[in-house]
Design a protein around this motif. Structure first.
Motif, PDB file in Angstrom:
ATOM      1  N   ARG A 227     -39.831 -42.241 -40.164  1.00 56.61           N
ATOM      2  CA  ARG A 227     -39.079 -43.422 -40.588  1.00 56.61           C
ATOM      3  C   ARG A 227     -39.441 -44.687 -39.810  1.00 56.61           C
ATOM      4  N   SER A 228     -39.933 -44.556 -38.588  1.00 53.99           N
ATOM      5  CA  SER A 228     -40.209 -45.754 -37.793  1.00 53.99           C
ATOM      6  C   SER A 228     -41.637 -45.805 -37.244  1.00 53.99           C
ATOM      7  N   ARG A 229     -42.126 -44.736 -36.637  1.00 54.63           N
ATOM      8  CA  ARG A 229     -43.464 -44.811 -36.034  1.00 54.63           C
ATOM      9  C   ARG A 229     -44.147 -43.454 -36.044  1.00 54.63           C
ATOM     10  N   VAL A 230     -45.475 -43.519 -36.065  1.00 58.73           N
ATOM     11  CA  VAL A 230     -46.348 -42.347 -35.918  1.00 58.73           C
ATOM     12  C   VAL A 230     -47.512 -42.775 -35.028  1.00 58.73           C
ATOM     13  N   VAL A 231     -47.785 -42.011 -33.973  1.00 56.48           N
ATOM     14  CA  VAL A 231     -48.975 -42.234 -33.156  1.00 56.48           C
ATOM     15  C   VAL A 231     -49.698 -40.898 -33.030  1.00 56.48           C
ATOM     16  N   ILE A 232     -50.925 -40.853 -33.486  1.00 55.98           N
ATOM     17  CA  ILE A 232     -51.755 -39.649 -33.403  1.00 55.98           C
ATOM     18  C   ILE A 232     -52.978 -39.976 -32.565  1.00 55.98           C
ATOM     19  N   ALA A 233     -53.169 -39.224 -31.480  1.00 54.85           N
ATOM     20  CA  ALA A 233     -54.375 -39.349 -30.660  1.00 54.85           C
ATOM     21  C   ALA A 233     -55.126 -38.034 -30.771  1.00 54.85           C
ATOM     22  N   ASP A 256     -44.784 -47.608 -38.850  1.00 56.62           N
ATOM     23  CA  ASP A 256     -45.872 -48.081 -38.006  1.00 56.62           C
ATOM     24  C   ASP A 256     -46.763 -46.891 -37.653  1.00 56.62           C
ATOM     25  N   VAL A 257     -47.851 -46.720 -38.393  1.00 53.79           N
ATOM     26  CA  VAL A 257     -48.744 -45.569 -38.215  1.00 53.79           C
ATOM     27  C   VAL A 257     -49.977 -46.015 -37.448  1.00 53.79           C
ATOM     28  N   ARG A 258     -50.207 -45.371 -36.292  1.00 52.19           N
ATOM     29  CA  ARG A 258     -51.349 -45.710 -35.452  1.00 52.19           C
ATOM     30  C   ARG A 258     -52.171 -44.454 -35.181  1.00 52.19           C
ATOM     31  N   LEU A 259     -53.474 -44.644 -35.136  1.00 52.38           N
ATOM     32  CA  LEU A 259     -54.418 -43.550 -34.949  1.00 52.38           C
ATOM     33  C   LEU A 259     -55.353 -43.913 -33.804  1.00 52.38           C
ATOM     34  N   ILE A 260     -55.403 -43.068 -32.771  1.00 56.43           N
ATOM     35  CA  ILE A 260     -56.284 -43.278 -31.622  1.00 56.43           C
ATOM     36  C   ILE A 260     -57.409 -42.254 -31.703  1.00 56.43           C
ATOM     37  N   LEU A 261     -58.644 -42.744 -31.805  1.00 59.87           N
ATOM     38  CA  LEU A 261     -59.811 -41.881 -31.972  1.00 59.87           C
ATOM     39  C   LEU A 261     -60.866 -42.218 -30.929  1.00 59.87           C
ATOM     40  N   ASP A 332     -37.597 -33.767 -28.426  1.00 53.93           N
ATOM     41  CA  ASP A 332     -36.916 -34.240 -27.229  1.00 53.93           C
ATOM     42  C   ASP A 332     -37.194 -35.730 -27.060  1.00 53.93           C
ATOM     43  N   ARG A 333     -36.149 -36.512 -26.986  1.00 51.29           N
ATOM     44  CA  ARG A 333     -36.302 -37.965 -26.920  1.00 51.29           C
ATOM     45  C   ARG A 333     -36.999 -38.405 -25.637  1.00 51.29           C
ATOM     46  N   ALA A 334     -36.656 -37.797 -24.509  1.00 51.15           N
ATOM     47  CA  ALA A 334     -37.233 -38.208 -23.235  1.00 51.15           C
ATOM     48  C   ALA A 334     -38.738 -37.918 -23.191  1.00 51.15           C
ATOM     49  N   PHE A 335     -39.142 -36.728 -23.657  1.00 53.87           N
ATOM     50  CA  PHE A 335     -40.571 -36.411 -23.655  1.00 53.87           C
ATOM     51  C   PHE A 335     -41.310 -37.323 -24.626  1.00 53.87           C
ATOM     52  N   ASN A 336     -40.749 -37.546 -25.798  1.00 54.08           N
ATOM     53  CA  ASN A 336     -41.355 -38.423 -26.784  1.00 54.08           C
ATOM     54  C   ASN A 336     -41.568 -39.820 -26.196  1.00 54.08           C
ATOM     55  N   GLN A 337     -40.576 -40.324 -25.493  1.00 49.68           N
ATOM     56  CA  GLN A 337     -40.689 -41.651 -24.887  1.00 49.68           C
ATOM     57  C   GLN A 337     -41.783 -41.673 -23.823  1.00 49.68           C
ATOM     58  N   HIS A 338     -41.829 -40.620 -23.014  1.00 46.01           N
ATOM     59  CA  HIS A 338     -42.832 -40.557 -21.947  1.00 46.01           C
ATOM     60  C   HIS A 338     -44.244 -40.503 -22.524  1.00 46.01           C
ATOM     61  N   LEU A 339     -44.456 -39.649 -23.517  1.00 43.02           N
ATOM     62  CA  LEU A 339     -45.765 -39.575 -24.167  1.00 43.02           C
ATOM     63  C   LEU A 339     -46.095 -40.897 -24.837  1.00 43.02           C
ATOM     64  N   GLY A 340     -45.092 -41.508 -25.483  1.00 44.64           N
ATOM     65  CA  GLY A 340     -45.311 -42.795 -26.131  1.00 44.64           C
ATOM     66  C   GLY A 340     -45.752 -43.875 -25.159  1.00 44.64           C
ATOM     67  N   HIS A 342     -47.448 -43.408 -22.377  1.00 40.60           N
ATOM     68  CA  HIS A 342     -48.842 -43.121 -22.022  1.00 40.60           C
ATOM     69  C   HIS A 342     -49.790 -43.591 -23.118  1.00 40.60           C
ATOM     70  N   LEU A 343     -49.446 -43.307 -24.366  1.00 38.90           N
ATOM     71  CA  LEU A 343     -50.331 -43.697 -25.465  1.00 38.90           C
ATOM     72  C   LEU A 343     -50.340 -45.209 -25.662  1.00 38.90           C
TER      73      LEU A 343
END
Length: 419
Positions: A227-233, A256-261, A332-340, A342-343
């Motif tokens: 619904r709001s964001r997608v980040v794929i690395a 907001d769909v982002r792709l890191i390659l 898990d919101r906290a892990f998602n935020q932490h990974l987010g 970093h990315l």
């Protein structure tokens, strides 16, 4: 060969009460794993695609050797294609200490070429005493630490505690020991672990029999619900048509769909293949970033505020249609935020955003190329299923070392055709 009866995907329910810690690159990953092995009381289960006899491989070797010598039950499984050059001395010393060292689908080179390239055991999992787990994309080789130089890989793994570790433990023991159907007693109880945190989790694997698309399916479900964001690395990106369709649909509805390659790929074809999809994705609103500091080897993603995944699976034909893979999916919101975070730092400091004008092309060739790429993406999972099925083997190293003074067993893993 008769196809196995249909079964529901292995992981369809969230397991509560877990704790995940993100580990970035070998500098964070290797010390944790080596320390966990040093602290092991009963059992170490380790699966990896690559184990090299370099400075990292030697550190792992030393940790396993000491653990086995003090009576810990140690099992190691490496892939025959990914780890082809381990010396008899390297493996033999572990075997002498009591390590049960197995090689997945070992094969002899033919005219200098390794032919066991397909259906690799690509997982990277460690479980210690059935209580502490590690999973991700990091192999045991020196190119996962920064002092390797410009070709050092950017990668991720997680340390895991909680009930989901029991699933990881059961899986690794079955994969290594119980394929023949014999029941064995574990040195570490595979019972449910006490709650260690607030994260819900699934342990999701891919094989060529009953779980041929579980990892991809969970990705697509998350994309559909975004619904709001997608980040794929992801290091190797050339997924199927349905995956691309869900990414485009998410972007078109305002996500907001982002792709890191990879911007500095370890293989030129990686960037070429992914580049064929750029225009198609960007026209739907997907933003594409190329990581340019060094080769990207990560396989991580996040969706919205609480869904994340870390594991061994790339988003390419090998991982999605042939390899044996394993991911954890974390709610898990906290892990998602932490990974987010970093990315986000990766995108801000180490990536170049690919602009639409950089890939915009017109003309008959572009139309023809797009037509073939579109139909390749629609059909390649089925096409890979036409490849000849073969019986893959888990072979104890004693067999390959020519030892006759030990109990040598060969476990056969019968992999069905990919559907």
């Amino acid at each position: 060969m008769k196809r196995p009866a249909f079964r529901m995907p292995r992981s369809t329910r969230w397991v509560p009460g877990n704790q995940f810690e993100l580990l970035e690159n070998g500098e964070e990953f290797f010390p944790r794993v080596f320390d966990a092995i040093a602290q092991a009381r009963r059992e170490v289960m380790l699966e990896t695609f690559i184990l090299f006899d370099d400075k990292i491989g030697k550190e792992l070797h030393a940790a396993l050797l000491v653990a086995a010598q003090r009576g810990v039950e140690v099992h190691v499984l490496v892939d025959g294609f990914g780890s082809p050059d381990l010396s008899d001395a390297f493996v033999g010393s572990l075997v002498e200490a009591g390590v049960r060292f197995r090689i997945f689908d070992p094969g002899r080179p033919f005219m200098g070429q390794r032919l066991n390239v397909l259906r690799r055991m690509h997982r990277k999992i460690v479980v210690v005493d059935g209580e502490l787990g590690f999973i991700g994309g990091i192999n045991y080789s020196a190119d996962h630490v920064a002092d390797f130089g410009p070709e050092a890989k950017q990668d991720y793994a997680v340390q895991v505690r909680g009930p989901i570790v029991a699933q990881m433990h059961r899986f690794t023991r079955e994969a290594v020991l119980d394929r023949t159907g014999r029941k064995r007693r574990s040195a570490a109880a595979a019972t449910g672990q006490p709650h260690a945190g607030t994260a819900h989790a699934m342990f999701v694997t891919r094989d060529n029999q009953q779980h041929t698309n579980d990892i991809e399916r969970h990705y697509r479900v998350a994309l559909r619900a975004a619904r709001s964001r997608v980040v794929i690395a992801n290091a190797y990106f050339f997924p199927g048509y349905r995956f691309i369709r869900e990414m485009r649909r998410a972007a078109k509805r305002g996500v907001d769909v982002r792709l890191i390659l990879q911007g500095q790929p370890d293989m030129a074809i990686v960037k070429t293949a992914a580049g064929l999809l750029y225009d198609h994705l960007q026209r739907a609103g997907v933003r594409i970033y190329e990581y340019c500091d060094r080769p990207l080897h990560g396989k991580v993603a996040l969706v919205d505020e609480d869904w994340s995944t870390v594991g061994s699976s790339n988003l390419d034909p090998l991982s999605l249609s042939l390899n044996l893979e394993a991911n954890v999916i974390i709610k898990d919101r906290a892990f998602n935020q932490h990974l987010g975070e970093h990315l986000e730092q990766l995108m801000q400091n180490s990536c170049t955003q690919v602009q639409a004008r950089d890939v915009a092309e017109t003309g008959l060739w572009v139309s023809v190329r797009s037509f073939f790429v579109f139909h390749l993406l629609r059909r390649y999972p089925a096409w890979f299923g036409w490849l000849p099925a073969h019986t893959q083997r888990l072979t104890l190293a004693e067999k390959l070392l020519g030892r006759t003074d030990v109990d040598v067993k060969i476990s056969h893993v019968n992999e069905g055709r990919v559907s």
